[in-house]
Write an enzyme that holds these catalytic residues in place. Structure first.
Site: not given
Lengths: 577, 239
Positions: A250, A252-253, A14, A350, A397, A284, A238, A118, A392, A16, A240
């Site tokens: 998404l 965003t929050e 991975g 999410h 994250s 959330r 979760q 947030f 979360r 990321g 979202h």
């Protein structure tokens, strides 16, 4: 059969945020190979929008202690407090380090890293919202991912792009390496190593409506599970609250952080009823349930199954500067300008709170007693430390990936001098090659797409925001039937070159395994906590369930063990906002 | 709301046949659906061998860049309702095709590597963040939104003629660091971009600007690079 062999001291699956951050740590101590089934900068990390949490205090007073409390409370007291404390205190140097690596954060007028509000971020233990989210407009994941990947390039990390992992080889309680296929030409590759770090991300694609990328299918978790290793807290997934209606993309929050509010079909700001103190900035799980409750009770927009996220009153300049990406999404996909029309939203699958159990240094646990698999590490969304517990908080994250990616990298590197080189046996390679060949030759009556669609629909209908016993039982039966159907699939593409048809079939097999784990875990937890909301058990039950689920593949189906939650300074309390 | 579209797709299946062909598929899509949804539907229900890249499906990862009705675009960001009933799809131009709509982007990414695509600053870091004013951050704001999908470089006629040309994407990447107040490798990077196949090859054709899915004015950034290069005395290459 021709096998291409590679050796790296550390192999990372991975590319990321967690994988790249781990690689930066490991490259100082030995050779590093990073595999990604995509091109590196296309990992799902790039889709993270709103921010990365750290109590920098750049905009107003904040403290890591408040961050810790918010995270513990946000987790519905299922997060391990020692790990949460590490993350929240590490957050400050972590963000500073990211800035030094080149992350182009948005800035305050004084030139410091800008911060915004947030969900669930408060000051003084819940008194009022606080600006804790460091951001780069609404492209924070993209900004951080690029910087980390660029630093990997600078340091000489070797990337194997478009390599799909087929097997993570654990034998004699130690990792030996991995087996992968080069997607481009179908050739098999074996990577032996001293350490393997799994940073393969989430698996939202088991649900029909999700913010997750097509690539987020979770096969690495399933590969370990099938070998008898546990998965932790898989019942907690979760949703979202604000996914674009019909698409799941998404929003965003951060949109609510900048002043956006949710309104129902009657034009009411309904979050006032559910979280009187922080309203639309509640965590959330609560907001998702609130939205779906409004819809169920007939207060969706025009009685339909969505609500509005209203940004019309937010200064157009703020939208342009701080939320440009979501503004564009609304225009492209919904044909609306958020400064003129409210955005139709509904919860979208999410983030996986559950995953591969690890200790605070990313070592993969093989049981509830702290025993580890030698040389095997996991970090990021695929891992469960657990810092997110049952729910979360936004911005944690990205923080989790970087903090624990680094820690896993550090821990892996520290053992390189004494660790033995892994060895992948020929028989294991043949076995995997045969499995792949068998799937490739499949010529049954079912298509991968139809089984996958039915899987995603079943998971969405019966195992999403609200769950109950009878539905979960039906779901488990349906999953058995889907597994049977999977045995009868057909693969149209028989070729070696870039065979995505074959890869999707392999992914689907793992998605079926994971879905069964998620549903089984959801069935056995007879309480409601965080994102796991059992309508037949609406109360949190600390007496019986203040513990982590470890699910194992037994001979006769899935078995469970439980591990106590690490409580340090915050005692469980009723979760009100 | 939904209607039928004809997808004319340029196919190349090297394991089957060394030459290319055009296949047509008729697919029913609603007005919210994207070209990517059409491709997925075709793969799922008509021809599993159809091959393309995809991941985020909302314009942030850059996987599904391809040529749609003559122009490079992201399939996930192109709504079918904005297109005519016949939709012609080809792989990104000027790169080797691996299969169907999948191109080999090695050459493209290699160009980025040449411009030192990372922040270089060997000074001891301060205890807190390096201060950067919002005005200075704004200078790189557009350039940091690049998702490296390859649409720009593969639409550039200069790149078609000169495969060594760094191209708009790599030059934009060079800009992103040259104009970042925190970077200290100005000279090295200007050296890297002012050679024979560098910044001077840009003839402001604006194809890159036309196709950029993130609406970055790439040509403007390249012009600023040229000005900086002249100012710093890097006038090499085509004199």
């Amino acid at each position: 059969m021709e096998i291409n062999k590679h050796y790296f001291d550390t192999v990372i699956i991975g590319s990321g945020l967690a994988g790249c951050r781990a690689a930066i740590e490991c490259i100082n101590h030995g050779t590093v190979g990073v595999l990604s089934k995509l091109y590196p900068t296309r990992s799902h990390s790039t889709a993270a929008q709103g921010g990365i949490g750290a109590a920098l205090g750049n905009e107003e007073e904040d403290s890591p202690e408040w961050h810790t409390y918010d995270t513990v409370k946000g987790s519905d007291f299922l997060g391990d407090q020692d790990a949460i404390e590490i993350m929240c205190y590490d957050a400050i140097p972590t963000i500073i380090e990211l800035e030094h690596m080149g992350v182009p954060f948005s800035r305050t007028p004084e030139g410091k890293i800008a911060q915004r509000r947030f969900g669930g971020h408060t000051r003084e233990f819940g008194k009022a919202p606080v600006r804790r989210a460091c951001y780069s407009a609404d492209r924070t994941g993209h900004a951080v991912l690029f910087a980390l990947y660029e630093q990997c390039q600078l340091k000489g990390v070797r990337f194997f792009q478009e390599f799909q992992v087929l097997d993570i080889v654990v034998e004699n309680n130690a990792v030996q390496g991995i087996i992968a296929v080069n997607i481009k030409d179908g050739s098999l590759h074996v990577f032996e190593s001293k350490a393997v770090i799994i940073a393969s991300g989430g698996y939202g694609k088991v649900f029909k409506v999700t913010s997750n990328a097509y690539a987020s299918t979770g096969e690495c978790l399933s590969m370990l599970f099938r070998q008898g290793l546990p998965l932790e807290d898989m019942e907690f997934f979760q949703f979202h609250p604000t996914g674009l209606y019909g698409l799941g993309i998404l929003i965003t929050e951060g949109a609510r952080g900048e002043g956006g509010i949710l309104i129902n079909g009657k034009g009411e700001r309904f979050m006032e009823r559910y979280a009187p103190t922080i309203k639309d900035l509640a965590p959330r799980d609560m907001v998702s349930r609130a939205i779906l409750t409004e819809i169920r009770e007939g207060r969706g927009i025009d009685g339909k199954d969505y609500v509005y996220l209203d940004l019309r009153h937010v200064d157009r300049k703020i939208l342009e500067e701080r939320l440009p990406e979501i503004t564009t999404f609304c225009k492209i996909y919904m044909g609306i300008d958020p400064s003129e029309a409210p955005i139709p939203v509904v919860p979208t699958a999410h983030y996986a709170m559950g995953g591969i159990p690890t200790d605070n240094d990313g070592r993969v646990l093989r049981d509830i007693d702290g025993s580890v698999v030698e040389g095997l590490y996991a970090a990021g969304e695929c891992a469960c430390v657990s810092v997110h517990g049952a729910n979360r908080l936004g911005c944690n994250s990205l923080l989790d990936t970087v903090v624990f990616g680094r820690r896993a990298g550090k821990a892996a590197s520290s053992t390189l001098k004494t660790a033995t080189k892994g060895k992948v046996k020929k028989e294991r390679i043949s076995l995997i090659a045969d499995c792949v060949d068998m799937i490739r030759r499949s010529n049954g009556r079912e298509t991968v797409a139809s089984v996958r669609r039915d899987l995603q629909t079943a998971m969405m209908d019966k195992c999403s925001v609200f769950r109950k016993e009878e539905e979960l039982k039906v779901l488990l039966d349906e999953l058995q039937a889907l597994k049977e159907r999977y045995k009868d699939i057909s693969i149209a593409d028989k070729s070696n070159t870039f065979n995505t048809d074959l890869l999707e079939a392999i992914e689907l097999g793992h998605m079926l395994t994971l879905s069964e784990v998620i549903a089984s875990c959801a069935l056995q937890r007879t309480e409601s906590r965080g994102a796991h909301c059992r309508e037949d058990y609406p109360k949190r039950d600390d007496e019986n369930w203040l513990k982590h689920t470890f699910a194992f593949q037994g001979d006769k189906g899935i078995t469970f063990k439980y591990k106590p939650v690490k409580l340090t300074r915050f005692k469980p309390e009723e979760r009100k906002y | 709301m939904s209607k039928y579209y004809t997808f004319k797709i340029k196919r190349y299946l090297p394991d089957e046949n060394p030459s290319t062909r055009w296949d047509e598929f008729r697919v029913k899509l609603n007005s919210m659906e994207r070209v990517l949804d059409g491709l997925v539907k075709i793969k799922e229900t008509m021809d599993g061998t159809l091959t393309f890249r995809k991941s985020c499906a909302h314009g942030v990862c850059g996987s599904c860049a391809m040529k749609i009705n003559g122009q490079n675009r992201l399939a996930c960001q192109t709504l079918v309702k904005d297109l005519p009933e016949t939709i012609e799809i080809e792989p990104l131009p000027a790169l080797p095709v691996i299969k169907d709509l999948v191109v080999d982007m090695t050459m493209f990414f290699h160009k980025n590597d040449k411009v030192l695509p990372y922040l270089i600053n060997d000074e001891p870091p301060p205890e807190r963040e390096r201060i950067q004013s919002p005005e200075d951050q704004h200078k790189i704001l557009e350039s940091i939104t690049c998702i490296m999908c390859g649409s720009c470089t593969t639409s550039c006629p200069v790149f078609w003629a000169d495969k060594e040309y760094l191209g708009p994407s790599a030059l934009l990447k060079a800009y992103r660091f040259l104009f970042d107040t925190r970077d200290r490798a100005t000279e090295q990077r200007l050296e890297a971009i002012t050679g024979e196949h560098g910044v001077w090859r840009c003839h402001s054709i604006f194809n890159c600007v036309e196709v950029c899915p993130k609406e970055i004015d790439i040509t403007k950034h390249i012009l600023k690079l040229k000005r900086l290069a002249v100012k710093k005395g890097f006038t090499g290459g085509e004199k």
